[in-house]
Design a protein around this motif. Structure first.
Motif, PDB file in Angstrom:
ATOM      1  N   GLY A 139      -3.132   3.459  -4.305  1.00 42.09           N
ATOM      2  CA  GLY A 139      -4.347   3.021  -3.625  1.00 42.09           C
ATOM      3  C   GLY A 139      -4.733   1.600  -3.987  1.00 42.09           C
ATOM      4  N   ILE A 140      -4.862   1.318  -5.279  1.00 43.82           N
ATOM      5  CA  ILE A 140      -5.264  -0.028  -5.697  1.00 43.82           C
ATOM      6  C   ILE A 140      -4.164  -1.038  -5.399  1.00 43.82           C
ATOM      7  CG2 ILE A 140      -4.479   0.395  -8.065  1.00 43.82           C
ATOM      8  CD1 ILE A 140      -7.335  -1.932  -6.884  1.00 43.82           C
ATOM      9  N   VAL A 141      -2.894  -0.636  -5.534  1.00 44.23           N
ATOM     10  CA  VAL A 141      -1.795  -1.553  -5.215  1.00 44.23           C
ATOM     11  C   VAL A 141      -1.786  -1.863  -3.727  1.00 44.23           C
ATOM     12  CG1 VAL A 141       0.720  -1.758  -5.092  1.00 44.23           C
ATOM     13  CG2 VAL A 141      -0.358  -0.964  -7.200  1.00 44.23           C
ATOM     14  N   SER A 142      -2.106  -0.872  -2.893  1.00 45.40           N
ATOM     15  CA  SER A 142      -2.215  -1.118  -1.458  1.00 45.40           C
ATOM     16  C   SER A 142      -3.299  -2.154  -1.170  1.00 45.40           C
ATOM     17  CB  SER A 142      -2.541   0.189  -0.728  1.00 45.40           C
ATOM     18  OG  SER A 142      -2.695  -0.007   0.655  1.00 45.40           O
ATOM     19  N   GLY A 143      -4.433  -2.020  -1.861  1.00 47.78           N
ATOM     20  CA  GLY A 143      -5.500  -3.000  -1.692  1.00 47.78           C
ATOM     21  C   GLY A 143      -5.070  -4.386  -2.119  1.00 47.78           C
ATOM     22  N   ILE A 144      -4.314  -4.462  -3.227  1.00 50.98           N
ATOM     23  CA  ILE A 144      -3.811  -5.758  -3.693  1.00 50.98           C
ATOM     24  C   ILE A 144      -2.858  -6.356  -2.671  1.00 50.98           C
ATOM     25  CG2 ILE A 144      -2.356  -6.874  -5.428  1.00 50.98           C
ATOM     26  CD1 ILE A 144      -3.502  -4.873  -7.463  1.00 50.98           C
ATOM     27  N   LEU A 145      -1.921  -5.530  -2.194  1.00 52.78           N
ATOM     28  CA  LEU A 145      -0.942  -6.024  -1.232  1.00 52.78           C
ATOM     29  C   LEU A 145      -1.617  -6.535   0.034  1.00 52.78           C
ATOM     30  CD1 LEU A 145       2.007  -6.406  -0.399  1.00 52.78           C
ATOM     31  CD2 LEU A 145       2.000  -4.039   0.413  1.00 52.78           C
ATOM     32  N   GLN A 146      -2.529  -5.746   0.598  1.00 49.12           N
ATOM     33  CA  GLN A 146      -3.177  -6.171   1.831  1.00 49.12           C
ATOM     34  C   GLN A 146      -4.154  -7.310   1.594  1.00 49.12           C
ATOM     35  OE1 GLN A 146      -1.994  -4.997   4.631  1.00 49.12           O
ATOM     36  NE2 GLN A 146      -3.238  -6.430   5.792  1.00 49.12           N
ATOM     37  N   ALA A 147      -4.643  -7.444   0.365  1.00 46.72           N
ATOM     38  CA  ALA A 147      -5.501  -8.584   0.047  1.00 46.72           C
ATOM     39  C   ALA A 147      -4.744  -9.893   0.161  1.00 46.72           C
ATOM     40  CB  ALA A 147      -6.080  -8.439  -1.359  1.00 46.72           C
ATOM     41  N   GLY A 148      -3.411  -9.809   0.195  1.00 44.63           N
ATOM     42  CA  GLY A 148      -2.619 -11.015   0.428  1.00 44.63           C
ATOM     43  C   GLY A 148      -2.932 -11.672   1.754  1.00 44.63           C
ATOM     44  N   TYR A 149      -3.312 -10.868   2.738  1.00 38.56           N
ATOM     45  CA  TYR A 149      -3.626 -11.410   4.068  1.00 38.56           C
ATOM     46  C   TYR A 149      -4.861 -12.319   4.029  1.00 38.56           C
ATOM     47  CZ  TYR A 149      -4.216 -11.282   9.169  1.00 38.56           C
ATOM     48  OH  TYR A 149      -4.355 -11.611  10.501  1.00 38.56           O
ATOM     49  N   LEU A 270      -9.565  -4.646  -2.042  1.00 44.18           N
ATOM     50  CA  LEU A 270      -9.398  -4.055  -3.369  1.00 44.18           C
ATOM     51  C   LEU A 270     -10.314  -2.843  -3.555  1.00 44.18           C
ATOM     52  CD1 LEU A 270      -9.236  -7.333  -5.499  1.00 44.18           C
ATOM     53  CD2 LEU A 270      -7.328  -5.845  -4.870  1.00 44.18           C
ATOM     54  N   PHE A 271     -11.566  -2.982  -3.106  1.00 46.41           N
ATOM     55  CA  PHE A 271     -12.533  -1.894  -3.301  1.00 46.41           C
ATOM     56  C   PHE A 271     -12.139  -0.634  -2.536  1.00 46.41           C
ATOM     57  CE2 PHE A 271     -16.277   0.466  -1.888  1.00 46.41           C
ATOM     58  CZ  PHE A 271     -16.873   0.764  -3.103  1.00 46.41           C
ATOM     59  N   PHE A 272     -11.865  -0.786  -1.247  1.00 47.49           N
ATOM     60  CA  PHE A 272     -11.574   0.396  -0.440  1.00 47.49           C
ATOM     61  C   PHE A 272     -10.163   0.931  -0.687  1.00 47.49           C
ATOM     62  CE2 PHE A 272     -15.283  -1.105   1.912  1.00 47.49           C
ATOM     63  CZ  PHE A 272     -15.946   0.091   2.137  1.00 47.49           C
ATOM     64  N   GLY A 273      -9.223   0.061  -1.082  1.00 51.23           N
ATOM     65  CA  GLY A 273      -7.914   0.553  -1.475  1.00 51.23           C
ATOM     66  C   GLY A 273      -8.020   1.479  -2.671  1.00 51.23           C
ATOM     67  N   ALA A 274      -8.778   1.052  -3.676  1.00 52.66           N
ATOM     68  CA  ALA A 274      -8.989   1.901  -4.854  1.00 52.66           C
ATOM     69  C   ALA A 274      -9.781   3.150  -4.498  1.00 52.66           C
ATOM     70  CB  ALA A 274      -9.714   1.102  -5.940  1.00 52.66           C
ATOM     71  N   LEU A 275     -10.790   3.006  -3.635  1.00 55.52           N
ATOM     72  CA  LEU A 275     -11.604   4.162  -3.230  1.00 55.52           C
ATOM     73  C   LEU A 275     -10.757   5.221  -2.530  1.00 55.52           C
ATOM     74  CD1 LEU A 275     -14.501   5.347  -3.025  1.00 55.52           C
ATOM     75  CD2 LEU A 275     -14.678   4.200  -0.791  1.00 55.52           C
ATOM     76  N   SER A 276      -9.770   4.786  -1.750  1.00 51.03           N
ATOM     77  CA  SER A 276      -8.935   5.739  -1.018  1.00 51.03           C
ATOM     78  C   SER A 276      -8.132   6.632  -1.950  1.00 51.03           C
ATOM     79  CB  SER A 276      -7.986   4.987  -0.068  1.00 51.03           C
ATOM     80  OG  SER A 276      -6.889   4.418  -0.771  1.00 51.03           O
ATOM     81  N   GLN A 277      -7.889   6.175  -3.180  1.00 46.95           N
ATOM     82  CA  GLN A 277      -7.171   7.000  -4.146  1.00 46.95           C
ATOM     83  C   GLN A 277      -8.033   8.170  -4.602  1.00 46.95           C
ATOM     84  OE1 GLN A 277      -3.944   6.093  -4.671  1.00 46.95           O
ATOM     85  NE2 GLN A 277      -3.686   8.076  -5.689  1.00 46.95           N
ATOM     86  N   ARG A 278      -9.334   8.018  -4.471  1.00 49.51           N
ATOM     87  CA  ARG A 278     -10.260   9.072  -4.891  1.00 49.51           C
ATOM     88  C   ARG A 278     -10.681   9.980  -3.740  1.00 49.51           C
ATOM     89  NH1 ARG A 278     -12.798   8.472  -9.846  1.00 49.51           N
ATOM     90  NH2 ARG A 278     -12.310   6.567 -10.985  1.00 49.51           N
ATOM     91  N   GLY A 321     -11.516  -4.243   4.138  1.00 45.38           N
ATOM     92  CA  GLY A 321     -11.590  -3.041   3.322  1.00 45.38           C
ATOM     93  C   GLY A 321     -10.825  -1.903   3.968  1.00 45.38           C
ATOM     94  N   ALA A 322     -11.048  -1.716   5.274  1.00 47.27           N
ATOM     95  CA  ALA A 322     -10.283  -0.707   6.009  1.00 47.27           C
ATOM     96  C   ALA A 322      -8.798  -1.036   5.988  1.00 47.27           C
ATOM     97  CB  ALA A 322     -10.797  -0.615   7.438  1.00 47.27           C
ATOM     98  N   TRP A 323      -8.466  -2.306   6.159  1.00 48.29           N
ATOM     99  CA  TRP A 323      -7.074  -2.741   6.165  1.00 48.29           C
ATOM    100  C   TRP A 323      -6.406  -2.546   4.809  1.00 48.29           C
ATOM    101  CZ3 TRP A 323      -2.997  -3.937   8.932  1.00 48.29           C
ATOM    102  CH2 TRP A 323      -3.143  -4.258  10.291  1.00 48.29           C
ATOM    103  N   GLY A 324      -7.165  -2.591   3.744  1.00 53.87           N
ATOM    104  CA  GLY A 324      -6.587  -2.446   2.412  1.00 53.87           C
ATOM    105  C   GLY A 324      -5.896  -1.117   2.192  1.00 53.87           C
ATOM    106  N   ILE A 325      -6.191  -0.142   3.022  1.00 53.02           N
ATOM    107  CA  ILE A 325      -5.608   1.200   2.901  1.00 53.02           C
ATOM    108  C   ILE A 325      -4.340   1.337   3.740  1.00 53.02           C
ATOM    109  CG2 ILE A 325      -6.162   3.680   3.154  1.00 53.02           C
ATOM    110  CD1 ILE A 325      -9.193   2.562   3.164  1.00 53.02           C
ATOM    111  N   VAL A 326      -4.135   0.438   4.675  1.00 49.97           N
ATOM    112  CA  VAL A 326      -3.026   0.577   5.632  1.00 49.97           C
ATOM    113  C   VAL A 326      -1.642   0.584   4.968  1.00 49.97           C
ATOM    114  CG1 VAL A 326      -1.849  -0.556   7.567  1.00 49.97           C
ATOM    115  CG2 VAL A 326      -4.330  -0.272   7.604  1.00 49.97           C
TER     116      VAL A 326
END
Length: 416
Positions: A139-149, A270-278, A321-326
């Motif tokens: 989840g958090i890694v997904s947020g990091i990766l998409q935060a690249g955009y 980052l926030f919503f990517g981490a949130l999606s893990q929960r 934030g929504a994209w961070g989960i994609v």
């Protein structure tokens, strides 16, 4: 385990893979977003208008689907690592050549070629990362990766703010060749995906065979990515033009506002990517998308640059934030055999279907006597609801273990 704890638990090799893929998407996005800041200036030099130059955005987005398929198939056959290096070199080359354009036709052709190379990076990089890191850190890694955009957009904002008055629009594209240096880091520090190596030893079936077994999932994924791409590009690509033409802000004010809203985008991912893990992938996407609706009026109708910047920060916090989960969502849903191709191809087909968005918004604004604010507001409001509905009633395979029968099985029904 918290998001920070899961990151600290990564091995040095896993961290290198995350860094390389994050930088690949960051620098790719940087190269793309250079264009949105200089549409007006290119139009002036080539003696045309902004809608004509914005066709370059359409071509770039449309050709990304070709790149996702070509580079995705290569990644599933030859490996994620070597394909990612080739991709980064190519998009850097076409970005550099864009600065030598002698007219609109040459410019459009080079942006189309750039689009092919850009289209391959996301899917290959995301599959490499998600197949390398543990399930509890996805989840958090997904947020990091998409935060690249938005990070790439952020860098483009800074370059525009600081250098554009000196180097002009051509110099912006020359600076965009810098990502080629990332290949040296990947070659030295990144290893191949362990899931890919195991799959190679076991053998694999053709992409079309696997795709036919997952048609409902693939169609839904493309529709979801179409809505996501209209949401992202519909709130970003024309926004600097809105600031420059409708609000008459100079390059410094426009660049400063862009810097602010890209900070919001990074924080949101980052926030919503981490949130999606929960709370799950679907639920986190729906929350982020719907929260963008009430902030949209402030984003385009605020009376001054400070309030506009606040509105833009909040808008991109929820959109990205929504994209961070994609990245994690599509990779978890993808069958193992085609993970190098499936997520990126679905994503970029959505881009293809959404590729006319910038030209549509510019055309609507021109029809409404330069009212970009209305075009932006209508697009954002409609498409956030579409993202929420498609996500909420869609598939989910949170924390599925890659390389198992569970990962290979197509979703038989919509999961809650």
């Amino acid at each position: 385990m918290s998001a920070l704890e899961s990151l600290r638990a990564l091995t040095p090799q896993q961290r290198n893979t995350v860094i390389a893929s994050y930088l690949g998407w960051t620098l790719d996005a940087f190269d793309f977003f250079i264009l949105v800041f200089v549409l007006k200036h290119i139009a002036e030099e080539f003696h045309t208008d902004v809608p004509a130059v914005s066709v370059a955005i359409v071509l770039t987005l449309a050709m990304r689907a070709v790149g996702a398929l070509v580079f995705g198939l290569a990644a599933d056959r030859f490996g994620r690592r070597v394909t990612l290096m080739a991709d980064v070199l190519l998009y850097s080359l076409f970005e550099f050549l864009t600065g030598f354009s002698t007219g609109l036709t040459m410019f459009l052709v080079l942006r189309a070629l750039y689009g092919i190379a850009m289209g391959g990076e996301w899917g290959v990089g995301a599959s490499l990362v998600m197949e390398t890191v543990p399930e509890n850190s996805r989840g958090i890694v997904s947020g990091i990766l998409q935060a690249g955009y938005p990070s790439g957009y952020f860098i483009a904002s800074i370059v525009f703010f600081l250098l554009f008055p000196v180097i002009g629009w051509r110099g912006m594209f020359f600076v965009g060749a810098a990502p080629a240096l990332l290949v040296l880091y990947i070659r030295r520090n990144v290893e191949e995906s362990p899931v890919f190596l195991r799959r190679q030893a076991e053998g694999r079936r053709p992409f079309l065979t696997v795709l036919r077994e997952n048609i409902p999932l693939f169609v839904w994924s493309v529709l979801l990515m179409t809505a996501f791409n209209v949401l992202s590009h519909g709130t970003q690509d024309i926004y600097p033009t809105f600031l420059e033409t409708q609000r008459n802000y100079d390059s410094y004010t426009t660049g400063a506002i862009a810097i602010v809203y890209n900070i919001g985008a990074i924080c949101g991912g980052l926030f919503f990517g981490a949130l999606s893990q929960r709370i799950g992938r679907k639920r986190a996407i729906v929350i982020a998308a719907l929260l963008a609706v009430p902030v949209a009026p402030l984003w385009v109708h605020a009376p001054g640059p400070v309030l506009l910047a606040i509105g833009a920060f909040l808008m991109q916090f929820f959109v990205q934030g929504a994209w961070g989960i994609v990245p994690v969502h599509l990779n978890e849903l993808s069958p193992d055999e085609v993970r190098g191709t499936f997520p990126g191809f679905a994503y970029q087909l959505g881009n293809l279907l959404a590729s006319g968005n910038a030209t549509m918004q510019a055309g609507l604004a021109a029809h409404w006597n330069g009212d970009y604010a209305t075009a932006l507001l209508i697009t954002a409001t409609v498409v956030t609801v579409a993202v929420a509905l498609l996500s909420g009633f869609g598939y989910e395979k949170k924390d599925v273990r890659f390389g198992t029968e569970e990962a290979e099985a197509p979703p038989g029904a919509l999961r809650s």
